[in-house]
Structure formats: C-alpha cells, structure tokens
Design a protein around this motif. Structure first.
Motif, mmCIF file in Angstrom:
data_model
loop_
_atom_site.group_PDB
_atom_site.id
_atom_site.type_symbol
_atom_site.label_atom_id
_atom_site.label_comp_id
_atom_site.label_asym_id
_atom_site.label_seq_id
_atom_site.Cartn_x
_atom_site.Cartn_y
_atom_site.Cartn_z
ATOM 1 N N GLU A 196 0.828 -1.205 0.000
ATOM 2 C CA GLU A 196 0.000 0.000 0.000
ATOM 3 C C GLU A 196 0.865 1.259 0.000
ATOM 4 O OE1 GLU A 196 -3.886 0.485 2.392
ATOM 5 O OE2 GLU A 196 -2.407 1.590 3.566
ATOM 6 N N VAL A 197 0.361 2.302 -0.642
ATOM 7 C CA VAL A 197 1.055 3.598 -0.676
ATOM 8 C C VAL A 197 0.176 4.621 0.036
ATOM 9 C CG1 VAL A 197 1.745 5.484 -2.242
ATOM 10 C CG2 VAL A 197 2.281 3.111 -2.834
ATOM 11 N N ARG A 198 0.756 5.377 0.954
ATOM 12 C CA ARG A 198 0.000 6.432 1.652
ATOM 13 C C ARG A 198 0.075 7.727 0.842
ATOM 14 N NH1 ARG A 198 -3.347 5.220 5.544
ATOM 15 N NH2 ARG A 198 -3.301 7.430 6.048
ATOM 16 N N LEU A 199 -0.999 8.473 0.836
ATOM 17 C CA LEU A 199 -1.004 9.784 0.163
ATOM 18 C C LEU A 199 -1.250 10.833 1.231
ATOM 19 C CD1 LEU A 199 -3.264 9.235 -2.975
ATOM 20 C CD2 LEU A 199 -0.809 9.556 -2.929
ATOM 21 N N ASP A 200 -0.218 11.502 1.677
ATOM 22 C CA ASP A 200 -0.449 12.468 2.759
ATOM 23 C C ASP A 200 -0.265 13.890 2.287
ATOM 24 O OD1 ASP A 200 0.955 10.042 4.831
ATOM 25 O OD2 ASP A 200 -1.134 10.657 4.837
#
Ligand SMILES: NC(=O)c1ccc[n+]([C@@H]2O[C@H](COP(=O)([O-])OP(=O)(O)OC[C@H]3O[C@@H](n4cnc5c(N)ncnc54)[C@H](O)[C@@H]3O)[C@@H](O)[C@H]2O)c1
Length: 350
Positions: free
Chosen positions: A346-350
């Motif tokens: 998973e990739v976080r988008l912050d």
C-alpha cells in the motif's frame, strides 16, 4: 462572426482533435482560428475540413503569432505539460486533454502556472459532462443515497489496445497503459460522483499479458509495428478516502473478459449504477420490498458540453467543472496505483 466568440487554437491535429473541432463547429461559443501539429499534413487536413485559417507546426509560434484567447491541447500525454505551461505563460486559457500529465510533478507545475497566470486550466475529464453523472453527483451530495461507502469503477476492453507501438504503448510518452489512458476517466468519474473526497491510501496491481505478443489490439490510433510496448494492459486499484469511502477500480485494454463499462455507487440508503450510456439505475429497499428506479437521460455530446463549459468558465460565468487541481489529484491516485503495483504494498497519500 460574433465578437463574443472565444478565439481558440487547436494544438494537435490527430484523432481527438476531430471531437473538439466538431464541438466547436456545432456552436459551443468558440471560433477556431489556428491549428498546429508537428506533422504539417495533419494540421492542413484539419484546416481544410474545419475551415481554420492559420496552420502552424510549432506551438510556440502559434502562441506568439495567432490571435487566440485559449488553446485546446490534444497531443500525446508527455507533451501536455510543456504546451500547457507555455500557453498559460503566454496568457492563454487552456483546455488540456486527459490525463493532465504523465506524472504528478508535471501536473503540479501546470496547476502552479495556471494560478500564476490567473487563467483557466480545464482538464478533458469529459465523462463528467454526462447528464447522468451530474445528476448522480447531486443526489450523492444532497444525501439521497445516504452515507456512500463504496464505489466500483470498471472500464474493461477485451481487445482494445490503441495504436500498438505508437506513443500510446510507449511509457515515456504516455505515462502508462490503460490505467492512465482510460482508467483516468473511470476513476475521475467515480471520484466526482462520490463528491471528490480526499484520497489517503492506495493499493494497486498491474499486468501485461497481451501487448508484448501483439494480442488484444484494437482499432483506435495508428499502429507502428516497429515501435514498442512497455506498458500494462490491465490495472486494478483500491483507493481509500479520508471519509472512509473506497473506490475499487478495474481497467483493461485487453483482458479475457467481456467488455464492461460501469460505475456502481453504494450508499446506506440507495445504490446507483451507471454504464456511460445515458442511463442510471437506482436501487433501494422500502418496507421490505426491493425498489428499482431506472432513469434515462438525453443523449448529448460530451465534447460539446465540455467546450461550452470551458467557455463559460473563461467568461467567469461558472466554476471550472474539471479544474487542474482535480486533474492533479487524479494524477496522484494513478501514480500511487503504479507505485503500489511496483512495490507490492500500500502507498499512503499524505
Ligand atoms: N477524451 C477522450 O476520451 C480521449 C480520447 C482519445 C484521446 N484522448 C487524449 O487526446 C490526446 C491525443 O490523443 P489522440 O488519440 O488524438 O492521439 P494522436 O496520436 O492521434 O494525435 C496526436 C497528435 O499530436 C501531434 N503532436 C505530437 N507532438 C506535438 C507537439 N509538440 N505539437 C503539436 N502537435 C504534436 C501528433 O503529430 C499527432 O498528430 C492524448 O492525450 C489522449 O489521451 C482523449
């Protein structure tokens, strides 16, 4: 010719220019005064077909010489940002084809250029122009579906690889395969329908099972059998939003599955299904009984509506329906799907 018409230059005279120029001809409130393509012959053909007086082979010359208020950009994806930024710097409004850019960095530069120039940057996320899309978004925003917790967006082609070996299938020029080419439409439309919540995390998968073997080739675009195929032909993505909703995206240019184009939007009170065909089905349960509400909408040209709304935005009559800021967020989600697929996590988008 009425003075109120917006003077426009068409940059790129390939397949999609036809849709824009037809919309212009059908009275969207613009006058196309110039057309440009690096292949002069293509620009000349469009000039003759649509009675466009000026022909250019270099967009910078068009921007300097042609008396235009705005440009429509219909060139390969990798060049969008270069031309859009030059046009914005030259004080022109921009309607740029989708995907806005091949990566987030380029999309960010485009948004910044539009803000600096205080000009309209509209992205060609044309499916938002569908009457059923507008209608469903209004239903969602007004709470008719209740809390919306899930949407599924599918654009499955069984045999639809465009322009094999051309810029379409060359990652450097396109940014990717079906995910960035048509997934951009499906993802944007589902995101628009659920009210454009903020994405927070993304999981993605991509596969390349057809293109390298010259299978799954469709009819759009001109193939170049000496060219290359280094993009995916299937992609899946799972985008989680700050409000808890998710979009499950499935797209392919080629897949051993029947073609399917639809979006499901699932709320606590009602669900909705739309198949990009001027229809909408609402589903619910009332007093224990299943209720289906089929609806039909007028079949309108998305490209005509898109151009009319661009003109209205330029004139300050309404907000931009598909602003660069939205195109940028869509690019962030797409890029994260590619990143997640490559990393296997998973990739976080912050
Ligand atoms: N909205 C939609 O549903 C939709 C459908 C198809 C394509 N598109 C988009 O439209 C864009 C073009 O696609 P297409 O199918 O028309 O491709 P195409 O290859 O048919 O046409 C692109 C044209 O751009 C020209 N070109 C390349 N670099 C140029 C430059 N620097 N200056 C001027 N002209 C240049 C090429 O010579 C070519 O004629 C792409 O971004 C694509 O994603 C959108």
């Amino acid at each position: 010719m009425s003075e109120t018409l917006l003077k426009v230059g068409m940059i790129g005279a390939g397949s999609i220019s036809n849709a824009h120029l037809k919309a212009a001809k059908e009275g969207a409130g613009v006058e196309v005064v110039a057309v440009c393509d690096i292949i002069e012959e293509r620009a000349k053909i469009r000039s003759e077909e649509y009675d466009i007086p000026e022909v250019y082979t270099d967009h910078e010359t068009l921007l300097k010489k042609a008396d235009v208020d705005a440009v429509i950009i219909g060139v390969p994806n990798a060049v969008h940002h270069v031309i859009a930024i030059n046009a914005l710097k030259a004080g022109k409004h921009v309607l740029c084809e989708k995907p806005m850019a091949i990566n987030v960095a380029a999309a960010e530069q485009m948004v910044a250029a539009a803000q600096d120039a205080d000009k309209v940057l509209q992205v060609g996320l044309v499916h938002r122009m569908r009457p059923e899309a507008q209608y469903l978004r209004n239903l969602v925003v007004s709470g008719e579906l209740g809390n919306v917790y899930y949407a599924k967006a599918m654009m499955i082609r069984r045999k639809g690889i465009p322009g094999w070996g051309s810029w379409f299938t060359t990652k450097e020029e396109s940014g990717g395969g079906p995910l960035i080419d048509i997934g951009v439409h499906a993802l944007d439309l589902a995101w628009f329908m659920i009210g454009n919540p903020k994405p927070v995390s993304v999981t993605g998968v991509t596969a390349t099972a057809f293109g390298p073997y010259k299978r799954g080739v469709g009819k759009w675009g001109i193939p170049n059998w000496e060219g290359k195929y280094d993009v995916e032909d299937f992609a899946g993505g799972f985008v989680r939003f700050e409000n808890g909703a998710v979009i499950n995206l499935e797209v392919s240019w080629a897949l051993h599955m029947p073609p399917e184009t639809r979006i499901n939007v699932c709320g606590e009170k009602k669900g909705a299904l739309t198949a990009f065909n001027s229809t909408l089905q609402l589903y619910s349960e009332v007093d224990g009984e299943l209720v289906d509400e089929p609806m039909e909408f007028e079949k309108t040209s998305m490209f005509n509506t898109q151009l009319k709304r661009f003109v209205a935005a330029v004139k300050g009559e309404e907000p931009v329906i598909t602003p660069g800021e939205h195109g940028l967020i869509v690019n962030r989600m797409l890029e994260a799907i590619y990143e997640s697929a490559a990393a296997g996590e998973e990739v976080r988008l912050d």
